[in-house]
Design an enzyme around this catalytic site. Structure first.
Site, PDB file in Angstrom:
ATOM      1  N   GLY A  71      32.989  58.048 -36.995  1.00  0.00           N
ATOM      2  CA  GLY A  71      32.685  56.619 -36.992  1.00  0.00           C
ATOM      3  C   GLY A  71      33.230  55.925 -35.749  1.00  0.00           C
ATOM      4  CB  THR A  72      36.390  56.397 -33.850  1.00  0.00           C
ATOM      5  OG1 THR A  72      37.235  56.142 -34.976  1.00  0.00           O
ATOM      6  CG2 THR A  72      37.030  55.850 -32.585  1.00  0.00           C
ATOM      7  CG  ASN A 143      38.850  49.252 -42.895  1.00  0.00           C
ATOM      8  OD1 ASN A 143      38.190  48.299 -42.467  1.00  0.00           O
ATOM      9  ND2 ASN A 143      40.010  49.583 -42.394  1.00  0.00           N
ATOM     10  CD  GLN A 171      36.016  52.832 -45.581  1.00  0.00           C
ATOM     11  OE1 GLN A 171      35.742  53.279 -46.693  1.00  0.00           O
ATOM     12  NE2 GLN A 171      36.987  53.327 -44.832  1.00  0.00           N
ATOM     13  CB  SER A 191      32.383  58.203 -40.731  1.00  0.00           C
ATOM     14  OG  SER A 191      33.337  59.224 -40.583  1.00  0.00           O
ATOM     15  CG  HIS A 193      36.394  61.389 -42.592  1.00  0.00           C
ATOM     16  ND1 HIS A 193      37.614  60.891 -42.965  1.00  0.00           N
ATOM     17  CD2 HIS A 193      36.023  60.684 -41.505  1.00  0.00           C
ATOM     18  CE1 HIS A 193      37.977  59.929 -42.129  1.00  0.00           C
ATOM     19  NE2 HIS A 193      37.023  59.785 -41.227  1.00  0.00           N
ATOM     20  CB  THR A 229      27.615  72.377 -27.761  1.00  0.00           C
ATOM     21  OG1 THR A 229      27.266  72.886 -26.473  1.00  0.00           O
ATOM     22  CG2 THR A 229      27.158  73.338 -28.840  1.00  0.00           C
ATOM     23  CB  CYS A 316      46.411  53.776 -37.482  1.00  0.00           C
ATOM     24  SG  CYS A 316      48.137  53.329 -37.565  1.00  0.00           S
TER      25      CYS A 316
HETATM   26  N1  PLP Z   1      35.019  52.044 -39.356  1.00  0.00           N
HETATM   27  C1  PLP Z   1      35.620  51.850 -40.532  1.00  0.00           C
HETATM   28  C2  PLP Z   1      35.314  50.625 -41.316  1.00  0.00           C
HETATM   29  C3  PLP Z   1      36.536  52.779 -41.005  1.00  0.00           C
HETATM   30  O1  PLP Z   1      37.146  52.571 -42.180  1.00  0.00           O
HETATM   31  C4  PLP Z   1      36.813  53.934 -40.223  1.00  0.00           C
HETATM   32  C5  PLP Z   1      37.815  54.928 -40.674  1.00  0.00           C
HETATM   33  O2  PLP Z   1      38.731  54.614 -41.391  1.00  0.00           O
HETATM   34  C6  PLP Z   1      36.142  54.090 -39.010  1.00  0.00           C
HETATM   35  C7  PLP Z   1      35.257  53.125 -38.605  1.00  0.00           C
HETATM   36  C8  PLP Z   1      36.392  55.269 -38.131  1.00  0.00           C
HETATM   37  O3  PLP Z   1      35.707  56.407 -38.615  1.00  0.00           O
HETATM   38  P1  PLP Z   1      36.204  57.865 -38.219  1.00  0.00           P
HETATM   39  O4  PLP Z   1      37.462  58.116 -38.993  1.00  0.00           O
HETATM   40  O5  PLP Z   1      35.084  58.768 -38.643  1.00  0.00           O
HETATM   41  O6  PLP Z   1      36.412  57.882 -36.757  1.00  0.00           O
END
Ligand code: PLP
Length: 377
Positions: A71-72, A143, A171, A191, A193, A229, A316
């Site tokens: 997600g990041t 989140n 989320q 994301s 996970h 890749t 974090c």
């Molecule tokens: N955005 C939100 C709202 C999240 O809660 C998170 C992870 O906690 C992320 C983005 C980041 O996702 P990732 O952990 O897959 O990088």
């Protein structure tokens, strides 16, 4: 995960069995999805099959899915890769965004109300103040509090100003029904996970005609938008988890009963306990609760000793709670915010888990109230 009660699904979810199997199968298959021989073709099929499944989770087209490392990266790609090269571009984000949005250099912050809901009128004014090319980013579900943001409404206003709109749905995906076309946004992050897939895999959904300038340079994978890749086993696990999550949204909705049972009991034990965004539309699995008199870090440790895993705000890399930026943006007083713990249920959660949390909460609260009479749970 061991027998401890795991109530931190917003941090990460246990891996679903179907995802584990898909990862193992893809790993056994081997091959680079760009190779032309049979191993490469098999990996390519696995990749495209997962793309279909991930797209189906959010009602997108397979070709709109760009796989990322999570997600990041998806959030970063959306906000750094659009309107690239335009000197006076603006990036406007709500004040309660995840750090992977909030920390993008140069972002302007749109205020939120006391429940963390974006101030749409303020967004309108900010866009009106300087009508230059802009990207607006609003999360679908927070989140920390689980509150649902009015993304479609905000997107309509942003579009009126000609802005591009990104939604961080990390989320929300797999937890509530999600049709990306109904949101009316141009880009959306998800994301693996958070839905029972593996860590380190995510996707950016890119609307037709939205131009993305890649942040990585190399072999041109993912239609040149995210080169390198592909992580085929991880992506296969993401696809399997996405399919199962989509098929079990009703079970997820039912988690609200457990969440409500927890909240009701806690408010009975202490009328000074506070549940953030309590009256608003929230994810069915999330409760952010301030326990009077007990610091969040101390609570998390005490819960852990009682065999219950919760967290103090968002996870974090330091393992510590983020500085409470979400509650701060909501105007919550520091002494209340510093006592807030997040409970996030998930597809493995049971009523016994909820009971274990309530029992632990009652004990920790009683210990924290010097000389006070605390009613039984
Ligand atoms: N955005 C939100 C709202 C999240 O809660 C998170 C992870 O906690 C992320 C983005 C980041 O996702 P990732 O952990 O897959 O990088």
């Amino acid at each position: 995960m061991d027998n401890a009660v795991y109530l931190d699904h917003n941090a990460t979810t246990p891996l679903r069995d179907v995802a584990l199997k898909a990862i193992m199968d893809a790993n056994a298959g081997g091959g680079n999805a760009s190779s032309v021989h049979r191993f490469g073709r098999l990996a390519h099929r696995t990749l495209e099959d997962a793309r279909e499944r991930v797209a189906a989770l959010v009602g997108a087209k397979a070709e709109q899915v760009v796989f990322t490392s999570g997600g990041t990266e998806a959030n970063n790609l959306a906000l750094l890769g659009t309107l690239a090269g335009i000197a006076n571009r603006r990036v406007l984000v709500s004040a309660v965004e995840h750090s992977s949005v909030a920390k993008i250099p140069g972002v302007e912050t749109v205020p939120v109300d006391a429940d963390g809901i974006i101030d749409i009128a303020a967004l309108d004014c900010m866009l009106l103040a300087a009508d230059t090319p802009s990207v607006v980013s609003i999360m679908l579900a927070n989140n920390e509090t689980g509150v649902i943001e009015p993304v479609a409404e905000a997107a309509a206003i942003a579009h009126r100003h000609g802005a591009l709109v990104h939604c961080d749905a990390v989320q929300a995906a797999g937890k509530i029904p999600l049709e990306w076309s109904a949101l009316g946004v141009d880009l959306m992050s998800i994301s693996a996970h958070k839905i029972g897939g593996p860590q380190g895999v995510g996707a950016l959904i890119v609307g037709d005609g939205v131009e993305i300038v890649p942040r990585t340079f190399g072999g041109g994978q993912e239609r040149g938008r995210r080169t390198g890749t592909e992580n085929i086993p991880g992506i296969a696990g993401f696809g399997a988890a996405a399919e199962e999550a989509k098929g079990s949204l009703d079970d997820y909705r039912a988690l609200a009963q457990l969440r409500d049972a927890i909240e009701e009991r806690i408010l009975k034990i202490s009328d000074k306990a506070r549940i953030f965004a309590h009256a608003r539309d929230r994810l069915p699995n999330t409760a952010m609760i301030a326990m009077p008199g007990v610091n969040a870090e101390a609570q998390v440790m005490a819960f852990d000793l009682a065999g219950v895993a919760v967290s103090a705000g968002s996870a974090c890399s330091s393992g510590k709670a983020a500085a409470g930026s979400v509650l701060k943006a909501m105007g919550v007083a520091e002494d209340v915010a510093s006592n807030a713990v997040r409970v996030s249920l998930g597809w493995t959660s049971t009523m016994a888990d909820a009971e274990a949390f309530i029992a632990a909460w009652t004990k920790i609260y009683a210990k924290g109230q010097v000389g006070a009479e605390v009613p039984a749970a």
